[in-house]
Design an enzyme around this catalytic site. Structure first.
Site, PDB file in Angstrom:
ATOM      1  N   CYS A 159       0.870  -1.209   0.046  1.00  0.00           N
ATOM      2  CA  CYS A 159       0.012   0.056  -0.114  1.00  0.00           C
ATOM      3  C   CYS A 159       0.926   1.072  -0.002  1.00  0.00           C
ATOM      4  CB  CYS A 159      -0.967  -0.116   1.242  1.00  0.00           C
ATOM      5  SG  CYS A 159      -2.167  -1.409   0.958  1.00  0.00           S
TER       6      CYS A 159
ATOM      7  N   HIS B  45      -3.247   7.407   1.914  1.00  0.00           N
ATOM      8  CA  HIS B  45      -3.595   6.238   1.526  1.00  0.00           C
ATOM      9  C   HIS B  45      -5.171   6.061   2.053  1.00  0.00           C
ATOM     10  CE1 HIS B  45      -4.035   1.931   0.776  1.00  0.00           C
ATOM     11  NE2 HIS B  45      -3.816   1.628   2.030  1.00  0.00           N
TER      12      HIS B  45
ATOM     13  N   ASN C 243     -10.078   0.020  -0.448  1.00  0.00           N
ATOM     14  CA  ASN C 243      -8.537   0.057  -0.501  1.00  0.00           C
ATOM     15  C   ASN C 243      -8.221  -0.248  -1.570  1.00  0.00           C
ATOM     16  OD1 ASN C 243      -5.706  -0.243  -0.043  1.00  0.00           O
ATOM     17  ND2 ASN C 243      -6.165  -1.062   2.229  1.00  0.00           N
TER      18      ASN C 243
END
Length: 323
Positions: free
Chosen positions: A114, A250, A280
């Site tokens: 990520c 993020h 996500n």
């Protein structure tokens, strides 16, 4: 003379299939309310059968090139941040290079889960500052729907697919924080924490594997480390949260986003939030949010932007740039 890596274009691509929270209710013990209350996610996009990471990365790259008014051969290098490359090798970046018709330069992947796009941006900045490239196409693209254990309600409802891209170009600056471009970066990792977020497959198992996550542990580390890395990067150039126009974090969980903004003393109306629409998307989440933020009219030329992310490894970092 100071060289800055300045943003010239940004773009994104989302697969056509939209998956609302309600779609999971028929197969696992969950609900729209349960997912929203714990993550802020309302829907996400999944790739179609046969659609690959390099496919969607190419679409995002084309959008960024179009916004910048550039052709593929105007680019010197491609860095693609992904944990879901089409194949073990060659890199997905070289596949994008071929599909764009880019006949010169070089392309490679970066894998920091990520945090991948932040790591890719920092590497692109280094290439430009060292003179190894003038223009770098930086992409984050993921097909995380292919890593999900659909019986694990704690993880399978959180992730989505997508791609975002950004073009950096070396330009002369004054050396002041008023310059456009990347002003500071901060990268970190701690391999001792690998077991709280990982995929249980690879060459050691001969399988692709599934994503495994200890959600509470990831949350605990995320809020602390994201605020810390953002402050570290800002400190390098003598700025603080009060100077920031936009945080583009993020997009993993609305609670993490809110907790990080609070620690940075930045109000939520100065945070670009897309987690409700995308879920996500790992390394794709920051470039997706940047592109959406520009399209919404939130991020404007001259704005001071902080991006920060944390992912498996654990790996985390931040980039401060003036748009």
């Amino acid at each position: 003379m100071t060289i800055r890596a300045v943003v010239r274009g940004v773009g994104h691509y989302l697969p056509e299939r939209v998956v609302p929270n309600s779609e999971f209710e028929a197969t696992i013990d969950t609900s729209d309310e349960w997912i929203r209350s714990r993550s802020g996610i309302e829907r996400r996009h999944f790739v179609a059968e046969g659609q690959t990471t390099s496919d969607i990365a190419t679409r995002a790259a084309e959008a960024a090139l179009a916004q910048a008014g550039m052709a593929a051969d105007d680019i010197d290098a491609i860095i693609l941040a992904t944990s879901t490359a089409d194949l073990t090798f060659p890199s997905a970046a070289t596949m994008v290079q071929a599909r764009l018709g880019m006949t010169k330069g070089y392309a490679f992947d970066v894998q920091a889960v990520c945090a991948g796009f932040v790591f890719a941006l920092a590497n692109a900045n280094a290439l430009i500052l060292s003179g190894q490239a003038r223009r770098v196409l930086v992409i984050g693209a993921e097909t995380f729907s292919r890593l999900m254990d659909w019986t694990d309600r704690g993880t399978c409802v959180l992730f989505g697919d997508g791609a975002g891209a950004l073009i950096l170009e070396g330009q002369e600056g004054t050396g002041e924080t008023s310059d456009r471009g990347i002003l500071a970066t901060d990268l970190n990792s701690d391999g001792r924490l690998r077991d709280i977020l990982y995929v249980d497959g690879g060459t050691s198992t001969g399988t692709t594997g599934y994503l495994r996550m200890q959600g509470k542990e990831v949350f605990r580390h995320a809020v602390e480390k994201l605020a810390e890395t953002a402050h570290t990067a800002l400190d390098k150039i003598g700025l603080s949260g009060a100077d920031v126009d936009w945080i583009v974090p993020h997009q993993a969980n609305i609670r993490i986003i809110e907790g990080t903004a609070k620690r940075m003393q930045v109000p939520m109306d100065r945070v670009v939030v897309t987690v409700q629409d995308h879920g996500n998307t790992s390394a794709a989440s920051i470039p997706l949010a940047l592109s959406v933020g520009v399209a919404r009219g939130q991020i404007k030329p001259g704005d001071l932007v902080v991006t920060e992310a944390i992912g498996g490894g654990l790996a985390w970092g931040s980039v401060v740039l003036r748009w």
